[in-house]
Design a protein around this motif. Structure first.
Motif, PDB file in Angstrom:
ATOM      1  N   PHE A 211       0.768  -1.305  -0.219  1.00  0.00           N
ATOM      2  CA  PHE A 211       0.062   0.030  -0.187  1.00  0.00           C
ATOM      3  C   PHE A 211       0.806   1.189  -0.084  1.00  0.00           C
ATOM      4  O   PHE A 211       0.760   2.219  -0.773  1.00  0.00           O
ATOM      5  CB  PHE A 211      -1.020   0.176   1.072  1.00  0.00           C
ATOM      6  N   ILE A 212       1.987   1.217   0.703  1.00  0.00           N
ATOM      7  CA  ILE A 212       2.825   2.191   1.030  1.00  0.00           C
ATOM      8  C   ILE A 212       3.627   2.721  -0.316  1.00  0.00           C
ATOM      9  O   ILE A 212       3.589   3.752  -1.050  1.00  0.00           O
ATOM     10  CB  ILE A 212       3.792   2.255   2.041  1.00  0.00           C
ATOM     11  N   VAL A 213       4.239   1.582  -0.968  1.00  0.00           N
ATOM     12  CA  VAL A 213       4.887   1.709  -2.058  1.00  0.00           C
ATOM     13  C   VAL A 213       4.016   1.914  -3.403  1.00  0.00           C
ATOM     14  O   VAL A 213       4.491   3.019  -4.108  1.00  0.00           O
ATOM     15  CB  VAL A 213       5.774   0.200  -2.564  1.00  0.00           C
ATOM     16  N   PHE A 214       2.914   1.137  -3.585  1.00  0.00           N
ATOM     17  CA  PHE A 214       2.226   1.544  -4.645  1.00  0.00           C
ATOM     18  C   PHE A 214       1.399   2.989  -4.752  1.00  0.00           C
ATOM     19  O   PHE A 214       1.065   3.511  -5.678  1.00  0.00           O
ATOM     20  CB  PHE A 214       1.218   0.452  -5.197  1.00  0.00           C
ATOM     21  N   GLY A 215       1.039   3.126  -3.454  1.00  0.00           N
ATOM     22  CA  GLY A 215       0.598   4.554  -3.260  1.00  0.00           C
ATOM     23  C   GLY A 215       1.379   5.697  -3.792  1.00  0.00           C
ATOM     24  O   GLY A 215       1.150   6.880  -4.202  1.00  0.00           O
ATOM     25  N   PHE A 216       2.666   5.524  -3.313  1.00  0.00           N
ATOM     26  CA  PHE A 216       3.738   6.521  -3.726  1.00  0.00           C
ATOM     27  C   PHE A 216       3.966   6.808  -5.229  1.00  0.00           C
ATOM     28  O   PHE A 216       3.787   7.592  -5.884  1.00  0.00           O
ATOM     29  CB  PHE A 216       5.081   6.094  -3.160  1.00  0.00           C
ATOM     30  N   LEU A 217       3.979   5.283  -5.814  1.00  0.00           N
ATOM     31  CA  LEU A 217       3.949   5.037  -7.319  1.00  0.00           C
ATOM     32  C   LEU A 217       2.983   5.778  -8.134  1.00  0.00           C
ATOM     33  O   LEU A 217       3.043   6.368  -9.171  1.00  0.00           O
ATOM     34  CB  LEU A 217       4.405   3.647  -7.697  1.00  0.00           C
ATOM     35  N   CYS A 218       1.611   5.697  -7.539  1.00  0.00           N
ATOM     36  CA  CYS A 218       0.424   6.109  -8.220  1.00  0.00           C
ATOM     37  C   CYS A 218       0.571   7.643  -8.129  1.00  0.00           C
ATOM     38  O   CYS A 218       0.263   8.241  -9.146  1.00  0.00           O
ATOM     39  CB  CYS A 218      -0.597   5.708  -7.331  1.00  0.00           C
ATOM     40  N   PHE A 219       0.863   8.350  -6.919  1.00  0.00           N
ATOM     41  CA  PHE A 219       1.187   9.752  -7.157  1.00  0.00           C
ATOM     42  C   PHE A 219       2.265  10.121  -8.018  1.00  0.00           C
ATOM     43  O   PHE A 219       2.090  11.089  -8.512  1.00  0.00           O
ATOM     44  CB  PHE A 219       1.505  10.207  -5.657  1.00  0.00           C
ATOM     45  N   LEU A 220       3.357   9.325  -7.936  1.00  0.00           N
ATOM     46  CA  LEU A 220       4.595   9.857  -8.779  1.00  0.00           C
ATOM     47  C   LEU A 220       4.540   9.724 -10.197  1.00  0.00           C
ATOM     48  O   LEU A 220       4.696  10.657 -11.159  1.00  0.00           O
ATOM     49  CB  LEU A 220       5.701   9.019  -8.376  1.00  0.00           C
ATOM     50  N   LEU A 221       3.479   8.702 -10.757  1.00  0.00           N
ATOM     51  CA  LEU A 221       3.492   8.229 -12.122  1.00  0.00           C
ATOM     52  C   LEU A 221       2.114   8.887 -12.805  1.00  0.00           C
ATOM     53  O   LEU A 221       2.182   9.220 -13.942  1.00  0.00           O
ATOM     54  CB  LEU A 221       3.312   6.814 -12.212  1.00  0.00           C
ATOM     55  N   PHE A 222       1.212   9.137 -12.113  1.00  0.00           N
ATOM     56  CA  PHE A 222      -0.189   9.353 -12.477  1.00  0.00           C
ATOM     57  C   PHE A 222      -0.529  10.726 -12.265  1.00  0.00           C
ATOM     58  O   PHE A 222      -1.563  11.165 -13.125  1.00  0.00           O
ATOM     59  CB  PHE A 222      -1.149   8.460 -12.369  1.00  0.00           C
ATOM     60  N   VAL A 340      -7.445  -4.831 -14.444  1.00  0.00           N
ATOM     61  CA  VAL A 340      -6.017  -4.259 -14.130  1.00  0.00           C
ATOM     62  C   VAL A 340      -5.599  -3.295 -15.372  1.00  0.00           C
ATOM     63  O   VAL A 340      -5.464  -2.090 -15.216  1.00  0.00           O
ATOM     64  CB  VAL A 340      -5.063  -5.016 -13.678  1.00  0.00           C
ATOM     65  N   PHE A 341      -5.662  -4.069 -16.446  1.00  0.00           N
ATOM     66  CA  PHE A 341      -5.211  -3.317 -17.525  1.00  0.00           C
ATOM     67  C   PHE A 341      -6.114  -2.011 -17.955  1.00  0.00           C
ATOM     68  O   PHE A 341      -5.627  -1.073 -18.199  1.00  0.00           O
ATOM     69  CB  PHE A 341      -5.103  -4.368 -18.824  1.00  0.00           C
ATOM     70  N   LEU A 342      -7.252  -2.254 -17.719  1.00  0.00           N
ATOM     71  CA  LEU A 342      -8.501  -1.213 -18.054  1.00  0.00           C
ATOM     72  C   LEU A 342      -8.125  -0.018 -17.154  1.00  0.00           C
ATOM     73  O   LEU A 342      -8.234   1.189 -17.462  1.00  0.00           O
ATOM     74  CB  LEU A 342      -9.760  -1.646 -17.948  1.00  0.00           C
ATOM     75  N   GLY A 343      -8.049  -0.363 -15.860  1.00  0.00           N
ATOM     76  CA  GLY A 343      -7.761   0.806 -14.975  1.00  0.00           C
ATOM     77  C   GLY A 343      -6.602   1.570 -14.825  1.00  0.00           C
ATOM     78  O   GLY A 343      -6.546   2.794 -14.866  1.00  0.00           O
ATOM     79  N   LEU A 344      -5.548   0.680 -15.384  1.00  0.00           N
ATOM     80  CA  LEU A 344      -3.964   1.383 -15.340  1.00  0.00           C
ATOM     81  C   LEU A 344      -3.926   2.360 -16.736  1.00  0.00           C
ATOM     82  O   LEU A 344      -3.128   3.167 -16.689  1.00  0.00           O
ATOM     83  CB  LEU A 344      -2.987   0.435 -15.137  1.00  0.00           C
ATOM     84  N   PHE A 345      -4.291   1.683 -17.938  1.00  0.00           N
ATOM     85  CA  PHE A 345      -3.707   2.081 -19.175  1.00  0.00           C
ATOM     86  C   PHE A 345      -5.009   2.509 -19.967  1.00  0.00           C
ATOM     87  O   PHE A 345      -4.753   2.959 -21.062  1.00  0.00           O
ATOM     88  CB  PHE A 345      -2.967   0.934 -19.689  1.00  0.00           C
ATOM     89  N   GLN A 346      -6.143   2.556 -19.564  1.00  0.00           N
ATOM     90  CA  GLN A 346      -7.366   2.862 -20.495  1.00  0.00           C
ATOM     91  C   GLN A 346      -8.155   3.930 -19.726  1.00  0.00           C
ATOM     92  O   GLN A 346      -9.465   3.823 -19.706  1.00  0.00           O
ATOM     93  CB  GLN A 346      -8.018   1.527 -20.919  1.00  0.00           C
ATOM     94  N   SER A 347      -7.738   4.650 -18.654  1.00  0.00           N
ATOM     95  CA  SER A 347      -8.354   5.490 -18.083  1.00  0.00           C
ATOM     96  C   SER A 347      -7.632   6.867 -18.031  1.00  0.00           C
ATOM     97  O   SER A 347      -6.421   7.164 -18.326  1.00  0.00           O
ATOM     98  CB  SER A 347      -8.508   5.200 -16.515  1.00  0.00           C
ATOM     99  N   ARG A 348      -8.556   8.036 -17.752  1.00  0.00           N
ATOM    100  CA  ARG A 348      -7.952   9.480 -17.630  1.00  0.00           C
ATOM    101  C   ARG A 348      -7.898   9.934 -16.706  1.00  0.00           C
ATOM    102  O   ARG A 348      -7.385  11.183 -16.356  1.00  0.00           O
ATOM    103  CB  ARG A 348      -9.101  10.311 -18.444  1.00  0.00           C
ATOM    104  N   VAL A 350      -6.698   9.496 -11.997  1.00  0.00           N
ATOM    105  CA  VAL A 350      -6.173   8.761 -10.955  1.00  0.00           C
ATOM    106  C   VAL A 350      -6.927   7.840 -10.176  1.00  0.00           C
ATOM    107  O   VAL A 350      -6.467   6.918  -9.895  1.00  0.00           O
ATOM    108  CB  VAL A 350      -5.276   9.926 -10.094  1.00  0.00           C
ATOM    109  N   PHE A 351      -8.228   8.007  -9.990  1.00  0.00           N
ATOM    110  CA  PHE A 351      -9.244   7.255  -9.185  1.00  0.00           C
ATOM    111  C   PHE A 351      -9.070   6.097  -9.785  1.00  0.00           C
ATOM    112  O   PHE A 351      -9.212   4.769  -9.220  1.00  0.00           O
ATOM    113  CB  PHE A 351     -10.358   8.054  -9.309  1.00  0.00           C
ATOM    114  N   SER A 352      -9.418   5.782 -11.298  1.00  0.00           N
ATOM    115  CA  SER A 352      -9.457   4.507 -11.930  1.00  0.00           C
ATOM    116  C   SER A 352      -8.178   3.673 -11.936  1.00  0.00           C
ATOM    117  O   SER A 352      -8.063   2.482 -11.692  1.00  0.00           O
ATOM    118  CB  SER A 352     -10.042   4.953 -13.147  1.00  0.00           C
ATOM    119  N   LYS A 353      -7.000   4.704 -12.065  1.00  0.00           N
ATOM    120  CA  LYS A 353      -5.867   3.993 -11.914  1.00  0.00           C
ATOM    121  C   LYS A 353      -5.654   3.402 -10.531  1.00  0.00           C
ATOM    122  O   LYS A 353      -5.110   2.178 -10.475  1.00  0.00           O
ATOM    123  CB  LYS A 353      -4.805   5.008 -12.410  1.00  0.00           C
TER     124      LYS A 353
END
Length: 421
Positions: A211-222, A340-348, A350-353
């Motif tokens: 949760f900590i690592v991916f929360g950080f990555l989500c903020f950093l990348l998206f 997972v693919f739709l949420g991460l790569f086919q969305s506009r 951060v919430f969906s990602k």
């Protein structure tokens, strides 16, 4: 053509969500108290909780599935789940009661209907409110039960899963929340990580670290822009890691002596070997709702009956196979992986990602543990599945997502649908 959602129907749906989650939380509190109060009282609590859980859960499953692939796979998956339920070995009062009052026997096969809670005008703010208040409750409960946790590790685990696991969703959707929610979420995850490390519960440690690592990555990348904040967050993230490592080193002979001694232990090889031997002829279709595998466990307590057949295996994927075989697992993954693919790569937005990450983290957790159960986290996973398969929500802009999360039913009622392509 302008679209206007009825304001009062949104208010009503908001109430339905609250009562649904209230029923789920009370049921899980009943399980939490099972080590402290007689079973009859636990079952009374759970029976009361099931009334709003089922009634309002049924009311919320009114969404129409627009994605044809999801509609087909979900239908097949639920048919497979129904077959598992119908393959019950003993249809008597005791067996039915045990199934209804257990969090892992019957209910995991109905939880996927939570994916149908999602509609174009779904109001998510109430979910995050529940997560926030449960995070606060986790601190109070931990203070009350702190001395009990080391002797009753199952109670500690249940407290973490019930009250703090939702805080990971706030970390993943960090950009949408105020300071109050962020502080509570971070504190709840860190407390859960501390307790799980102290009790050497490696699967819960992995969950909270993710949760900590991916929360950080989500903020950093998206999250777009905010370059200065991102640079500062990288710096702060590494400081936190260094501080955590230093704290662990200082406590490894006291608070963390148990995990230090067990870090290389392999307590599952024997269980896995017994599982595969017992399942040799059942791997494709499983053994049904009451499926077990032969695995005698030795205990030093002469007052406890020896366990020969187990209905749980400490691996989510193997648990799915135990009950429904490769067939049920294949249908499960056929829903989860594309989501997972739709949420991460086919969305506009951060919430969906973040919803894509919630599903991905669940798939990771199913390796070391991650059992499908009646839990807030598993419910949240399937709600995220519904989000990822809903093209309208995936293509909302950030401003529209903020209306869903922050501004209440009045603002949510002004949202416009995005044309399906």
């Amino acid at each position: 053509m302008e679209y206007q959602t009825d304001f009062y129907s949104l208010l009503k749906r908001d109430k339905d969500i609250s009562f649904f989650f209230l029923g789920a939380v009370i049921f899980l509190i009943g399980i939490l108290l099972s080590d402290l109060i007689p079973p009859t009282r636990v079952q009374l609590i759970e029976a009361v909780a099931l009334i709003p859980f089922l009634f309002y859960g049924f009311k919320l499953t009114g969404a129409r599935i627009e994605n044809p692939y999801f509609k087909s796979m979900f239908t097949l998956f639920m048919i497979s789940n129904a077959v598992i339920i119908l393959r019950i070995d003993k249809l008597n009062y005791i067996n039915i009661k045990d199934s209804l009052f257990s969090d892992f026997r019957f209910w995991p096969y109905l939880i996927p209907f939570a994916a149908l809670f999602v509609t174009k005008s779904f109001f998510f703010g109430k979910i995050f409110s529940w997560i926030y208040w449960l995070g606060l409750a986790f601190f109070i409960l931990s203070i009350v039960l702190w001395k009990t946790y080391p002797q009753k590790t199952g109670m500690a685990e249940q407290a973490i899963w019930t009250f703090s696991s939702g805080s990971g969703f706030i970390l993943l959707t960090w950009v949408y929340h105020n300071a109050k929610k962020k502080i509570v979420a971070v504190a709840a995850i860190l407390l859960a990580l501390y307790i799980s490390t102290m009790l050497a519960r490696r699967n819960i440690m992995l969950t909270n670290i993710n949760f900590i690592v991916f929360g950080f990555l989500c903020f950093l990348l998206f999250v777009k822009g905010q370059s200065t904040k991102k640079l500062l967050s990288i710096y702060g993230f590494f400081i936190i890691i260094m501080a955590g490592m230093y704290f662990f080193q200082q406590q490894k002979k006291t608070s963390f002596k148990l995990i230090t001694s067990r870090v290389k232990d392999d307590s599952r090889e024997y269980v896995f070997n017994q599982y595969f031997t017992s399942m040799e002829d059942y791997m494709w279709f499983g053994k049904g709702l009451d499926g077990t595998y032969y695995c005698p466990l030795v205990t030093d307590d002469i007052d406890i009956d020896a366990v020969e057949y187990r209905d749980l295996i400490e691996c989510g994927y193997l648990q799915v196979i135990l009950k429904g075989g490769y067939l049920n697992l294949a249908l499960f993954l056929a829903i989860m992986v594309p989501a997972v693919f739709l949420g991460l790569f086919q969305s506009r937005n951060v919430f969906s990602k973040a919803c894509g990450f919630i599903i991905l983290l669940w798939l990771i957790d199913m390796g070391p543990y991650g059992l499908p159960t009646l839990s807030l986290r598993y419910i949240l996973v399937w709600i995220c599945v519904g989000v990822c398969y809903n093209k309208n929500i995936r293509l909302y802009g950030e401003d529209e997502i903020k209306k869903l999360i922050h501004r209440g039913p009045k603002a949510a009622a002004t949202l416009h649908p995005i044309t399906q392509q």
